[in-house]
Design an enzyme around this catalytic site. Structure first.
Site, PDB file in Angstrom:
ATOM      1  N   ARG A   9      16.443  -3.705   9.798  1.00 59.01           N
ATOM      2  CA  ARG A   9      16.034  -3.446   8.407  1.00 59.01           C
ATOM      3  C   ARG A   9      17.038  -4.039   7.418  1.00 59.01           C
ATOM      4  O   ARG A   9      16.654  -4.540   6.348  1.00 59.01           O
ATOM      5  CB  ARG A   9      15.908  -1.923   8.184  1.00 59.01           C
ATOM      6  CG  ARG A   9      15.656  -1.515   6.735  1.00 59.01           C
ATOM      7  CD  ARG A   9      14.306  -2.002   6.256  1.00 59.01           C
ATOM      8  NE  ARG A   9      14.087  -1.677   4.854  1.00 59.01           N
ATOM      9  CZ  ARG A   9      14.410  -2.476   3.833  1.00 59.01           C
ATOM     10  NH1 ARG A   9      14.990  -3.644   4.075  1.00 59.01           N
ATOM     11  NH2 ARG A   9      14.151  -2.127   2.594  1.00 59.01           N
TER      12      ARG A   9
ATOM     13  N   ASP B 208       2.896  -0.471   6.774  1.00 55.08           N
ATOM     14  CA  ASP B 208       2.871   0.630   5.818  1.00 55.08           C
ATOM     15  C   ASP B 208       1.457   0.772   5.277  1.00 55.08           C
ATOM     16  O   ASP B 208       0.719  -0.222   5.183  1.00 55.08           O
ATOM     17  CB  ASP B 208       3.849   0.369   4.663  1.00 55.08           C
ATOM     18  CG  ASP B 208       4.072   1.618   3.810  1.00 55.08           C
ATOM     19  OD1 ASP B 208       4.938   2.428   4.180  1.00 55.08           O
ATOM     20  OD2 ASP B 208       3.354   1.793   2.809  1.00 55.08           O
TER      21      ASP B 208
ATOM     22  N   ARG C 103       6.031   7.588  13.449  1.00 52.95           N
ATOM     23  CA  ARG C 103       7.310   7.046  12.975  1.00 52.95           C
ATOM     24  C   ARG C 103       8.308   6.868  14.125  1.00 52.95           C
ATOM     25  O   ARG C 103       9.510   7.050  13.941  1.00 52.95           O
ATOM     26  CB  ARG C 103       7.928   7.924  11.882  1.00 52.95           C
ATOM     27  CG  ARG C 103       7.149   7.939  10.576  1.00 52.95           C
ATOM     28  CD  ARG C 103       7.976   8.589   9.471  1.00 52.95           C
ATOM     29  NE  ARG C 103       7.128   8.919   8.326  1.00 52.95           N
ATOM     30  CZ  ARG C 103       7.225  10.042   7.628  1.00 52.95           C
ATOM     31  NH1 ARG C 103       8.127  10.963   7.943  1.00 52.95           N
ATOM     32  NH2 ARG C 103       6.436  10.264   6.606  1.00 52.95           N
TER      33      ARG C 103
ATOM     34  N   TYR D 277      -1.703   7.114  -4.332  1.00 56.24           N
ATOM     35  CA  TYR D 277      -0.592   6.233  -4.714  1.00 56.24           C
ATOM     36  C   TYR D 277      -1.030   5.208  -5.755  1.00 56.24           C
ATOM     37  O   TYR D 277      -0.286   4.908  -6.705  1.00 56.24           O
ATOM     38  CB  TYR D 277      -0.050   5.505  -3.477  1.00 56.24           C
ATOM     39  CG  TYR D 277       0.681   6.378  -2.507  1.00 56.24           C
ATOM     40  CD1 TYR D 277       2.043   6.642  -2.674  1.00 56.24           C
ATOM     41  CD2 TYR D 277       0.048   6.939  -1.409  1.00 56.24           C
ATOM     42  CE1 TYR D 277       2.740   7.442  -1.771  1.00 56.24           C
ATOM     43  CE2 TYR D 277       0.728   7.744  -0.501  1.00 56.24           C
ATOM     44  CZ  TYR D 277       2.073   7.994  -0.689  1.00 56.24           C
ATOM     45  OH  TYR D 277       2.751   8.783   0.204  1.00 56.24           O
TER      46      TYR D 277
ATOM     47  N   ARG E 282      13.989   4.914  11.000  1.00 55.88           N
ATOM     48  CA  ARG E 282      15.394   4.989  10.582  1.00 55.88           C
ATOM     49  C   ARG E 282      16.284   5.821  11.493  1.00 55.88           C
ATOM     50  O   ARG E 282      17.503   5.763  11.376  1.00 55.88           O
ATOM     51  CB  ARG E 282      15.469   5.543   9.153  1.00 55.88           C
ATOM     52  CG  ARG E 282      14.938   4.576   8.106  1.00 55.88           C
ATOM     53  CD  ARG E 282      14.924   5.220   6.734  1.00 55.88           C
ATOM     54  NE  ARG E 282      13.897   6.240   6.637  1.00 55.88           N
ATOM     55  CZ  ARG E 282      13.755   7.061   5.604  1.00 55.88           C
ATOM     56  NH1 ARG E 282      14.621   7.006   4.602  1.00 55.88           N
ATOM     57  NH2 ARG E 282      12.778   7.946   5.574  1.00 55.88           N
TER      58      ARG E 282
END
Length: 343
Positions: free
Chosen positions: A36, A73, A23, A149, A27
């Protein structure tokens, strides 16, 4: 110019330990947040080569990592198979659940590469724009983790829906894992074709199952993917990350035949040195929350990791990904600490 990280993955010694961070494009960087904000949704962000290329390059410009990991992702794969995937602010990923034969029948590999093709375009652009010494890393989620998921329709703390399908409807669960093996292998092969120097397979939720199922649901699918990749790209390194696998790590390494394995934060380094690093290159394993704290505690732990693993093949990384509240200046100090260490 030689690629230090790629050479390390291939077992070549060096006096400096290469590094990248999970990562690392994310963010915690203000420039990431600016980009973003221009994308209408997270999936649109992942599929936009201009934006995905830019945010992949941002941490390389700031910190000079030895590896740049593709911005995408793990849920790109179910999206490519035809499952609806979206992200809700404050909640995370949402998917239309695949929990019976009818919903499974809607999945297909037929249009997969068309749907995810912009990911390959991002890699082609990165291959041109990255500094020549930086290793370009592709990635995908492992079948078990992605299946959790797909079946739940969201993230989950205990992955109960996937476990219950595996136990109660093994035929359907097996078909889903087989499809994910094929899709993931094709996806990673296409990433390598597009320019990835190495790939990592993330099995973030591999700790959620008992030993017999670990072999059937984690090891066997990963080995099948590795075999398919090696049939097309025999020399491309493959990194496995069975997060929180603990004592199963040596078995995972032996049976999947990965080129390297990423260590989560909880793996004792002396144990890893004696039981894992003697087999393959290891990657890891600083606690990302130490980078939030920064200072001496962070640099002392970085040096401990570097010292403990310095006599074998090692890539410095985190035990999991950066958290959003990570101060960028702490990452700069960590990067400098790693760069100045010599074996």
């Amino acid at each position: 110019m030689a690629k230090l990280l790629l050479n390390t993955l291939k077992g070549k010694p060096s006096d400096r330990v290469p590094f990248w961070f999970m990562r690392q494009a994310g963010r915690y960087l203000p420039e990431y947040r600016e980009v973003r904000a221009t994308a209408p949704s997270f999936m649109d962000f992942c599929y936009n080569p201009d934006k995905a290329t830019e945010v992949t390059l941002q941490p390389i410009r700031r910190y000079g990592m030895d590896g740049a990991i593709l911005f995408a992702d793990i849920l790109v794969v179910p999206d490519g198979l035809g499952q609806k995937v979206w992200f809700e602010k404050g909640f995370g990923p949402k998917l239309t659940p695949v929990n019976d034969e009818k919903s499974f029948s809607r999945l297909s590999l037929g249009g997969f590469h068309n749907q995810v093709g912009n990911v390959y375009e991002t890699l082609r652009r990165l291959k041109v724009e990255l500094p020549s010494e930086v290793t370009l890393l592709g990635f995908a989620g492992a079948p078990w983790t992605v299946a959790t998921y797909m079946i739940q329709g969201a993230g989950s703390k205990d992955h109960a829906a996937a476990r219950q399908m595996g136990y109660g409807n093994p035929e359907l669960f097996g078909k889903l894992l087989d499809m994910l093996v094929d899709a993931t292998a094709e996806y990673l092969i296409a990433q390598i074709d597009a320019g990835a120097d190495a790939v990592q397979i993330f099995d973030s939720w591999s700790a959620a199952i008992p030993e017999p199922m670990f072999e059937a649901w984690v090891i066997e699918p990963t080995r099948a993917i590795v075999d398919k990749i090696r049939a097309k790209h025999a020399e491309t390194p493959i990194i496995g990350f069975p997060r929180l696998a603990g004592a199963m790590l040596p078995t995972f390494v032996d049976q999947t035949c990965v080129s390297a394995v990423s260590l989560d934060t909880g793996v004792p380094l002396a144990w890893a040195r004696e039981n894992v690093q003697n087999k393959v290159c290891v990657q890891g394993n600083m606690d990302p929350h130490l980078v939030v704290s920064g200072g001496k505690a962070m640099t002392d732990e970085a040096l401990r990791i570097l010292e403990t693993l310095k006599h074998g093949s090692h890539i410095f990384n985190l035990g999991h990904g950066f958290v959003p509240e990570t101060p960028p200046e702490h990452v700069a100090l960590l990067a400098e600490t790693i760069k100045t260490f010599r074996r």
